[in-house]
Design a protein around this motif. Structure first.
Motif, PDB file in Angstrom:
ATOM      1  N   GLN A 134       2.802  -8.597   7.297  1.00 42.12           N
ATOM      2  CA  GLN A 134       2.780  -7.968   8.627  1.00 42.12           C
ATOM      3  C   GLN A 134       2.801  -6.439   8.572  1.00 42.12           C
ATOM      4  O   GLN A 134       2.573  -5.771   9.573  1.00 42.12           O
ATOM      5  CB  GLN A 134       3.979  -8.469   9.436  1.00 42.12           C
ATOM      6  CG  GLN A 134       3.673  -9.836  10.021  1.00 42.12           C
ATOM      7  CD  GLN A 134       4.861 -10.743  10.084  1.00 42.12           C
ATOM      8  OE1 GLN A 134       5.933 -10.296  10.443  1.00 42.12           O
ATOM      9  NE2 GLN A 134       4.660 -11.995   9.725  1.00 42.12           N
ATOM     10  N   LEU A 135       3.106  -5.893   7.419  1.00 42.77           N
ATOM     11  CA  LEU A 135       3.250  -4.433   7.330  1.00 42.77           C
ATOM     12  C   LEU A 135       1.961  -3.647   7.589  1.00 42.77           C
ATOM     13  O   LEU A 135       2.006  -2.615   8.260  1.00 42.77           O
ATOM     14  CB  LEU A 135       3.835  -4.039   5.967  1.00 42.77           C
ATOM     15  CG  LEU A 135       5.357  -4.241   5.859  1.00 42.77           C
ATOM     16  CD1 LEU A 135       5.799  -4.195   4.401  1.00 42.77           C
ATOM     17  CD2 LEU A 135       6.094  -3.189   6.670  1.00 42.77           C
ATOM     18  N   PRO A 136       0.789  -4.108   7.101  1.00 42.02           N
ATOM     19  CA  PRO A 136      -0.416  -3.288   7.306  1.00 42.02           C
ATOM     20  C   PRO A 136      -0.706  -2.968   8.779  1.00 42.02           C
ATOM     21  O   PRO A 136      -1.154  -1.860   9.089  1.00 42.02           O
ATOM     22  CB  PRO A 136      -1.540  -4.120   6.678  1.00 42.02           C
ATOM     23  CG  PRO A 136      -0.835  -4.894   5.612  1.00 42.02           C
ATOM     24  CD  PRO A 136       0.511  -5.235   6.190  1.00 42.02           C
ATOM     25  N   LEU A 137      -0.404  -3.880   9.694  1.00 39.54           N
ATOM     26  CA  LEU A 137      -0.668  -3.595  11.106  1.00 39.54           C
ATOM     27  C   LEU A 137       0.231  -2.444  11.580  1.00 39.54           C
ATOM     28  O   LEU A 137      -0.239  -1.481  12.200  1.00 39.54           O
ATOM     29  CB  LEU A 137      -0.464  -4.853  11.963  1.00 39.54           C
ATOM     30  CG  LEU A 137      -0.650  -4.614  13.466  1.00 39.54           C
ATOM     31  CD1 LEU A 137      -2.057  -4.102  13.776  1.00 39.54           C
ATOM     32  CD2 LEU A 137      -0.341  -5.881  14.269  1.00 39.54           C
ATOM     33  N   MET A 180       2.596  -0.295  -4.649  1.00 38.99           N
ATOM     34  CA  MET A 180       1.290  -0.248  -5.323  1.00 38.99           C
ATOM     35  C   MET A 180       0.280  -1.145  -4.610  1.00 38.99           C
ATOM     36  O   MET A 180      -0.859  -1.262  -5.040  1.00 38.99           O
ATOM     37  CB  MET A 180       1.454  -0.703  -6.777  1.00 38.99           C
ATOM     38  CG  MET A 180       2.294   0.247  -7.587  1.00 38.99           C
ATOM     39  SD  MET A 180       2.527  -0.291  -9.293  1.00 38.99           S
ATOM     40  CE  MET A 180       3.848  -1.475  -9.098  1.00 38.99           C
ATOM     41  N   SER A 181       0.724  -1.817  -3.534  1.00 43.97           N
ATOM     42  CA  SER A 181      -0.119  -2.832  -2.904  1.00 43.97           C
ATOM     43  C   SER A 181      -1.335  -2.239  -2.187  1.00 43.97           C
ATOM     44  O   SER A 181      -1.185  -1.434  -1.266  1.00 43.97           O
ATOM     45  CB  SER A 181       0.732  -3.613  -1.905  1.00 43.97           C
ATOM     46  OG  SER A 181      -0.074  -4.522  -1.222  1.00 43.97           O
ATOM     47  N   ARG A 182      -2.520  -2.701  -2.601  1.00 45.54           N
ATOM     48  CA  ARG A 182      -3.755  -2.171  -2.014  1.00 45.54           C
ATOM     49  C   ARG A 182      -3.797  -2.404  -0.506  1.00 45.54           C
ATOM     50  O   ARG A 182      -4.248  -1.553   0.252  1.00 45.54           O
ATOM     51  CB  ARG A 182      -4.958  -2.846  -2.678  1.00 45.54           C
ATOM     52  CG  ARG A 182      -6.273  -2.196  -2.305  1.00 45.54           C
ATOM     53  CD  ARG A 182      -7.451  -3.039  -2.730  1.00 45.54           C
ATOM     54  NE  ARG A 182      -7.597  -3.127  -4.170  1.00 45.54           N
ATOM     55  CZ  ARG A 182      -8.163  -4.154  -4.809  1.00 45.54           C
ATOM     56  NH1 ARG A 182      -8.621  -5.193  -4.129  1.00 45.54           N
ATOM     57  NH2 ARG A 182      -8.284  -4.142  -6.113  1.00 45.54           N
ATOM     58  N   ALA A 183      -3.285  -3.566  -0.059  1.00 44.12           N
ATOM     59  CA  ALA A 183      -3.329  -3.895   1.372  1.00 44.12           C
ATOM     60  C   ALA A 183      -2.578  -2.873   2.215  1.00 44.12           C
ATOM     61  O   ALA A 183      -2.892  -2.665   3.384  1.00 44.12           O
ATOM     62  CB  ALA A 183      -2.742  -5.276   1.595  1.00 44.12           C
ATOM     63  N   GLU A 184      -1.564  -2.228   1.628  1.00 47.82           N
ATOM     64  CA  GLU A 184      -0.759  -1.264   2.387  1.00 47.82           C
ATOM     65  C   GLU A 184      -1.192   0.181   2.105  1.00 47.82           C
ATOM     66  O   GLU A 184      -0.674   1.108   2.706  1.00 47.82           O
ATOM     67  CB  GLU A 184       0.725  -1.424   2.031  1.00 47.82           C
ATOM     68  CG  GLU A 184       1.251  -2.783   2.439  1.00 47.82           C
ATOM     69  CD  GLU A 184       2.683  -3.007   1.993  1.00 47.82           C
ATOM     70  OE1 GLU A 184       3.525  -2.131   2.230  1.00 47.82           O
ATOM     71  OE2 GLU A 184       2.955  -4.059   1.392  1.00 47.82           O
ATOM     72  N   ASN A 185      -2.107   0.335   1.158  1.00 47.61           N
ATOM     73  CA  ASN A 185      -2.555   1.680   0.780  1.00 47.61           C
ATOM     74  C   ASN A 185      -4.011   1.897   1.191  1.00 47.61           C
ATOM     75  O   ASN A 185      -4.296   2.141   2.351  1.00 47.61           O
ATOM     76  CB  ASN A 185      -2.345   1.888  -0.730  1.00 47.61           C
ATOM     77  CG  ASN A 185      -0.858   1.879  -1.103  1.00 47.61           C
ATOM     78  OD1 ASN A 185      -0.012   2.118  -0.246  1.00 47.61           O
ATOM     79  ND2 ASN A 185      -0.552   1.611  -2.348  1.00 47.61           N
ATOM     80  N   GLN A 186      -4.923   1.735   0.203  1.00 50.31           N
ATOM     81  CA  GLN A 186      -6.337   2.017   0.490  1.00 50.31           C
ATOM     82  C   GLN A 186      -6.843   1.244   1.702  1.00 50.31           C
ATOM     83  O   GLN A 186      -7.564   1.791   2.530  1.00 50.31           O
ATOM     84  CB  GLN A 186      -7.250   1.644  -0.690  1.00 50.31           C
ATOM     85  CG  GLN A 186      -7.065   2.469  -1.911  1.00 50.31           C
ATOM     86  CD  GLN A 186      -6.189   1.712  -2.887  1.00 50.31           C
ATOM     87  OE1 GLN A 186      -5.057   1.346  -2.570  1.00 50.31           O
ATOM     88  NE2 GLN A 186      -6.694   1.468  -4.082  1.00 50.31           N
ATOM     89  N   SER A 187      -6.471  -0.049   1.825  1.00 48.47           N
ATOM     90  CA  SER A 187      -7.037  -0.864   2.908  1.00 48.47           C
ATOM     91  C   SER A 187      -6.610  -0.343   4.273  1.00 48.47           C
ATOM     92  O   SER A 187      -7.392  -0.377   5.232  1.00 48.47           O
ATOM     93  CB  SER A 187      -6.634  -2.332   2.765  1.00 48.47           C
ATOM     94  OG  SER A 187      -7.009  -2.777   1.495  1.00 48.47           O
ATOM     95  N   VAL A 188      -5.372   0.150   4.369  1.00 47.89           N
ATOM     96  CA  VAL A 188      -4.908   0.707   5.645  1.00 47.89           C
ATOM     97  C   VAL A 188      -5.725   1.954   5.986  1.00 47.89           C
ATOM     98  O   VAL A 188      -6.245   2.101   7.092  1.00 47.89           O
ATOM     99  CB  VAL A 188      -3.388   1.064   5.557  1.00 47.89           C
ATOM    100  CG1 VAL A 188      -2.958   1.943   6.724  1.00 47.89           C
ATOM    101  CG2 VAL A 188      -2.563  -0.208   5.505  1.00 47.89           C
TER     102      VAL A 188
END
Ligand code: SAM
Length: 337
Positions: free
Chosen positions: A239-242, A268-276
């Motif tokens: 739920q963090l990326p939103l 280091m999670s891509r979903a929370e870094n580059q993807s955001v």
């Protein structure tokens, strides 16, 4: 050495197997070989280090001498690599070994002399490329490490330190009072708002905005005390990326055209870094990504390992056996109009 002995005598932290299994699957795919070196660092608490950020508002004579005797050196050059006459006021001391020094306790009539932090957390602050007198918003500020680093770097026109959580907001206030002299406190505004709303309430009000986003902190999550808690956190992770995107949208609305937003996390999670960042760039008009300044990468590469991603928006400092600072992801965005 008594400090090393004290560290060794602390109870061993327990690794949560559920979280480790999840990290192994995700990070070996996202980071390749670098994950295995990062994994070694995360799994060895005795290798963890703290940088010592000095408080320029306090008397530092004895502290600097003490750190030098212990073998600490300055992380940053004393003068700006682009201009030998420009002095860098931010001073963070690091040691080549995982030596620990005690934290200082709060005293009403005395300012603390140093703040212990992961030295890689200075990267987001340095990436703001702050100028004297700028209006700065630290959107997610508690416990206040980066707000303090901002105040060590320049004297802002105004620094708004915001934190949504009541308990952490009180902690933030306490940090600021412990380090900032009364004569400088008029430069600060400490607010207790949901950062997602600030962009619409104060559009275009800031020269620089830092979004040090809530994230799945790889260090603490790995040491979750029981499996149920670990599973709950892994669910929360999705739920963090939103939330992160909403905070970044708000920051972009709060910065003036031409101003800069720095987005950072300690995962280091891509979903929370580059993807955001990529999702926000695709959905927000008039914003461009900026490279981290090369002089910063060059001056910090002796101590920080920058992960290799091509192409990428942002930089990830990834802990490695010989360079244990991080994880810290940093991306810079400029609002064009
Ligand atoms: N910048 C801080 C420092 O250097 O000491 C660390 C910030 S921590 C990574 C993220 C913070 O964001 C947490 O204190 C969390 O409570 C806060 N936060 C979470 N949701 C938020 C929101 N909607 N608005 C503002 N802050 C929020």
């Amino acid at each position: 050495n008594t400090l090393a002995a004290q560290c060794k005598s602390k109870p061993q932290k327990k690794v949560c197997k559920t979280v480790l299994k999840h990290f192994d699957a995700q990070y070996s795919e996202e980071l390749g070989e670098q994950w295995y070196s990062a994994r070694d660092v995360l799994l060895n608490p005795l290798s963890w280090q703290y940088g010592v950020l000095l408080n320029r508002f306090s008397d530092l004579t004895n502290v600097k001498q003490w750190l030098a005797e212990l073998g600490y050196t300055n992380l940053l050059p004393q003068t700006h690599p682009k201009s030998q006459t420009a002095h860098i006021p931010l001073q963070c001391f690091i040691h080549q070994d995982p030596v620990r020094i005690p934290t200082q306790s709060h005293h009403p009539s005395w300012l603390k002399q140093y703040f212990l932090l992961n030295a890689a957390s200075l990267l987001p602050v340095l990436s703001l490329n702050l100028k004297e007198g700028e209006n700065v918003l630290d959107l997610c500020a508690a416990p206040g490490g980066k707000s303090l680093a901002i105040l060590q770097t320049v004297t802002p026109g105004l620094l708004q330190c915001n934190e949504v959580d009541r308990h952490r907001h009180d902690w933030l206030l306490k940090t600021l009072v412990s380090y900032v002299p009364p004569a400088q406190r008029h430069l600060l505004s400490v607010t207790h708002l949901d950062g997602r709303s600030i962009g619409s309430v104060q559009p275009g009000a800031y020269d620089k905005v830092l979004v040090d986003a809530p994230c799945s902190n790889d260090w603490s999550w790995l040491y979750t005390p029981d499996t149920n808690q670990g599973e709950m956190w892994l669910k929360e992770r999705t739920q963090l990326p939103l939330l992160q995107k909403e905070l970044l949208w708000s920051a972009l609305a709060a910065v003036r055209p031409g101003g800069v937003v720095v987005y950072s996390t300690c995962t280091m999670s891509r979903a929370e870094n580059q993807s955001v960042v990529e999702a926000v760039l695709a959905s927000y008009q008039g914003v461009e990504p900026l490279e981290l300044e090369q002089y910063l990468i060059d001056s910090l590469s002796d101590h920080f390992c920058f992960a290799h991603f091509h192409p990428s928006v942002g930089q990830l400092v990834i802990p490695q056996r010989d360079k244990t600072w991080g994880p810290m992801y940093v991306s810079r965005l400029r609002r064009i109009y």
